[in-house]
Design an enzyme around this catalytic site. Structure first.
Site, short mmCIF file in Angstrom:
data_model
loop_
_atom_site.label_atom_id
_atom_site.label_comp_id
_atom_site.label_asym_id
_atom_site.label_seq_id
_atom_site.Cartn_x
_atom_site.Cartn_y
_atom_site.Cartn_z
N THR A 195 -2.29 11.18 8.75
CA THR A 195 -3.56 12.16 8.60
C THR A 195 -4.57 12.33 10.38
O THR A 195 -4.14 13.04 10.28
CB THR A 195 -4.12 11.74 7.87
OG1 THR A 195 -3.51 11.53 6.12
CG2 THR A 195 -5.65 12.76 7.85
N ARG A 196 -4.53 11.07 11.03
CA ARG A 196 -4.66 11.72 12.02
C ARG A 196 -4.30 12.67 13.33
O ARG A 196 -4.73 12.77 13.59
CB ARG A 196 -4.84 9.75 13.11
CG ARG A 196 -5.66 8.46 12.25
CD ARG A 196 -5.50 7.67 12.88
NE ARG A 196 -6.25 6.73 11.35
CZ ARG A 196 -6.28 5.14 12.31
NH1 ARG A 196 -6.69 4.90 12.90
NH2 ARG A 196 -6.58 3.98 11.25
N ARG A 208 -10.71 7.98 10.62
CA ARG A 208 -10.10 7.00 9.34
C ARG A 208 -9.27 8.05 9.22
O ARG A 208 -8.84 8.96 9.51
CB ARG A 208 -11.38 6.46 8.69
CG ARG A 208 -13.13 5.55 8.32
CD ARG A 208 -11.28 4.87 9.10
NE ARG A 208 -10.31 3.49 8.06
CZ ARG A 208 -11.11 3.37 6.22
NH1 ARG A 208 -12.26 3.53 6.51
NH2 ARG A 208 -9.98 2.73 5.47
N GLY A 209 -8.49 7.73 7.68
CA GLY A 209 -7.18 7.89 7.40
C GLY A 209 -5.81 7.89 7.69
O GLY A 209 -5.75 6.16 8.91
N CYS A 227 -13.30 -7.27 11.96
CA CYS A 227 -13.86 -5.82 12.68
C CYS A 227 -15.00 -6.28 13.20
O CYS A 227 -15.88 -5.21 13.69
CB CYS A 227 -13.30 -4.80 12.00
SG CYS A 227 -11.58 -4.54 12.05
N ARG A 263 -13.62 -2.31 18.74
CA ARG A 263 -12.73 -2.93 19.61
C ARG A 263 -12.67 -1.37 20.37
O ARG A 263 -12.57 -0.70 21.69
CB ARG A 263 -11.44 -2.99 19.29
CG ARG A 263 -10.93 -4.43 20.79
CD ARG A 263 -9.77 -4.31 20.51
NE ARG A 263 -9.12 -3.25 18.74
CZ ARG A 263 -7.99 -2.90 19.77
NH1 ARG A 263 -7.81 -2.27 21.16
NH2 ARG A 263 -7.61 -1.87 19.19
N ARG A 264 -11.54 -0.30 20.51
CA ARG A 264 -11.29 0.65 20.58
C ARG A 264 -12.63 1.75 21.21
O ARG A 264 -12.81 1.91 22.37
CB ARG A 264 -10.98 1.57 19.91
CG ARG A 264 -9.10 1.17 19.77
CD ARG A 264 -8.53 1.69 18.53
NE ARG A 264 -7.20 1.35 18.39
CZ ARG A 264 -6.61 1.29 17.50
NH1 ARG A 264 -7.38 2.03 16.37
NH2 ARG A 264 -5.33 1.07 17.18
N ARG A 310 0.95 -1.31 -0.16
CA ARG A 310 0.34 0.50 -0.32
C ARG A 310 0.81 0.81 -0.18
O ARG A 310 2.18 1.35 0.30
CB ARG A 310 -1.05 -0.28 1.19
CG ARG A 310 -1.93 -1.26 1.17
CD ARG A 310 -2.52 -1.41 2.40
NE ARG A 310 -3.27 -0.15 2.93
CZ ARG A 310 -3.74 0.43 4.06
NH1 ARG A 310 -3.58 -0.42 5.25
NH2 ARG A 310 -4.46 1.42 3.98
N LYS A 358 -2.69 -7.35 11.44
CA LYS A 358 -3.95 -7.53 12.05
C LYS A 358 -4.84 -7.72 10.54
O LYS A 358 -5.50 -7.43 11.18
CB LYS A 358 -3.73 -6.04 12.90
CG LYS A 358 -3.30 -4.42 13.11
CD LYS A 358 -3.60 -4.21 14.27
CE LYS A 358 -3.05 -2.44 13.53
NZ LYS A 358 -4.24 -1.90 12.75
N ASP A 359 -4.72 -6.71 10.13
CA ASP A 359 -5.18 -6.62 8.75
C ASP A 359 -5.26 -7.58 8.21
O ASP A 359 -6.01 -7.82 6.66
CB ASP A 359 -4.13 -5.91 7.72
CG ASP A 359 -4.38 -4.14 8.19
OD1 ASP A 359 -5.01 -3.76 9.29
OD2 ASP A 359 -3.34 -3.00 8.02
#
Length: 321
Positions: free
Chosen positions: A160-161, A155-156, A251, A137-138, A9, A83-84
């Site tokens: 960005t976050r 998101r992002g 998720c 989860r969070r 990515r 985790k993805d």
């Protein structure tokens, strides 16, 4: 000798991970030869900015396009955040857990004007603070450990976050994986940063670990990738992902699992809110008894009461960075 290609990515974190693995592969051995340029491939997860990721991991939200490129032989290896990755391995591909695990914790970053220390075990957030969270989860954990605050979708990519928090763009605090923040060495000096101990703020299965994905049967690449295996990391995440597989999580179910040695820390959202437990793991066996053990362990999760909440808070590591 043909030159092999790594696909990734295009985010800063994904490219950091791919370049780190590329350097490790070159150190591990000369064959096969690897192209120094990373092939960037856009996934649905990069384009679709839906607020929450419900069910997205198990649908290959961040991985499918990369897996197609592998099968079509446009690339030869993909480096994923473990985790993805869906727990089901696509036909024709193989996953390998690689390199030592980074910090598996989540970090809470708070704008200083919304940092409000407490003595009741809850997170030090001011009443009404908006906390950006990218997973159910969070969000569920925030409901238990910061009921005075408000969980909002965010998101992002990681920079960005962090930038949105700095600009107070819809959030007053955010929760992110420590691994991404430390790998990118982002400047967090304007925030209060709190490390959320994984024994009570249970991270996603596989968080902080990397996986190398290649074509099944490509013995040349598999042999070289296997040199990057870290036994402690591989053993821990094998259990964590088995828990995820058995409960059919992804998720879509707010679930966390963190394994340290022979102990597993579990957390899951239920009708009574966030529930947790810890169990001693038996030897890993390839039979139905493992699945029965996992179901029983998850069924043993109990609501986190006020007494254990305060005790957990007293024992956690809090870092002001």
């Amino acid at each position: 000798m043909s030159v092999r290609h790594i696909g990734s990515r295009g985010s800063d974190l994904a490219l950091w991970q791919s370049r780190t693995v590329l350097a490790a592969l070159r150190t591990a051995g000369a064959a096969p030869a690897w192209d120094s340029e990373i092939t960037v491939i856009t996934t649905r997860g990069d384009v679709d900015q839906s607020p929450y990721l419900a069910g997205s991991v198990e649908k290959g939200f961040f991985t499918k396009e990369l897996e197609v490129a592998l099968l079509e032989r446009r690339i030869d290896l993909v480096v994923h955040s473990l985790k993805d990755l869906p727990t089901a391995v696509p036909a024709g591909l193989a996953n390998h857990t690689i390199l030592p695990r980074a910090n598996a914790s989540d970090w809470l970053l708070i704008r200083r004007e919304f940092h409000a220390p407490r003595n009741d075990g809850l997170l030090p957030l001011a009443a009404g603070a908006r906390v950006g969270a990218s997973s159910l989860r969070r969000g569920a954990l925030l409901g238990r450990f910061a009921p005075q605050a408000k969980s909002v979708p965010l998101r992002g990519n990681v920079p960005t976050r962090v930038r949105k928090l700095g600009m107070q763009d819809g959030v007053d605090a955010i929760v992110l994986a420590a691994a991404g923040l430390t790998r990118l060495e982002l400047d967090l000096s304007q925030f209060v940063a709190i490390e959320l101990a994984p024994q009570w703020w249970v991270p996603a299965p596989g968080q902080g670990a990397l996986a190398g994905q290649c074509r099944a049967g490509d013995s040349e690449i598999a042999a070289q990738v296997s040199r990057l295996t870290d036994a402690a990391c591989a053993d821990a995440v094998r259990w964590e992902r088995e828990f995820l597989r058995v409960i059919e999580g992804g998720c879509s179910t707010p679930f966390g699992c963190h394994v340290v040695g022979s102990r597993a820390y579990l957390g899951i959202a239920g009708a009574q809110g966030w529930m947790a437990s810890q169990v001693e793991l038996p030897g890993f066996t390839e039979d139905k008894h493992r699945d029965e053990f996992i179901r029983g362990a998850v069924a043993g999760c109990k609501p986190v009461d006020a007494e254990s909440l305060v005790a957990g808070a007293l024992g956690r590591a809090v870092l002001a960075r």
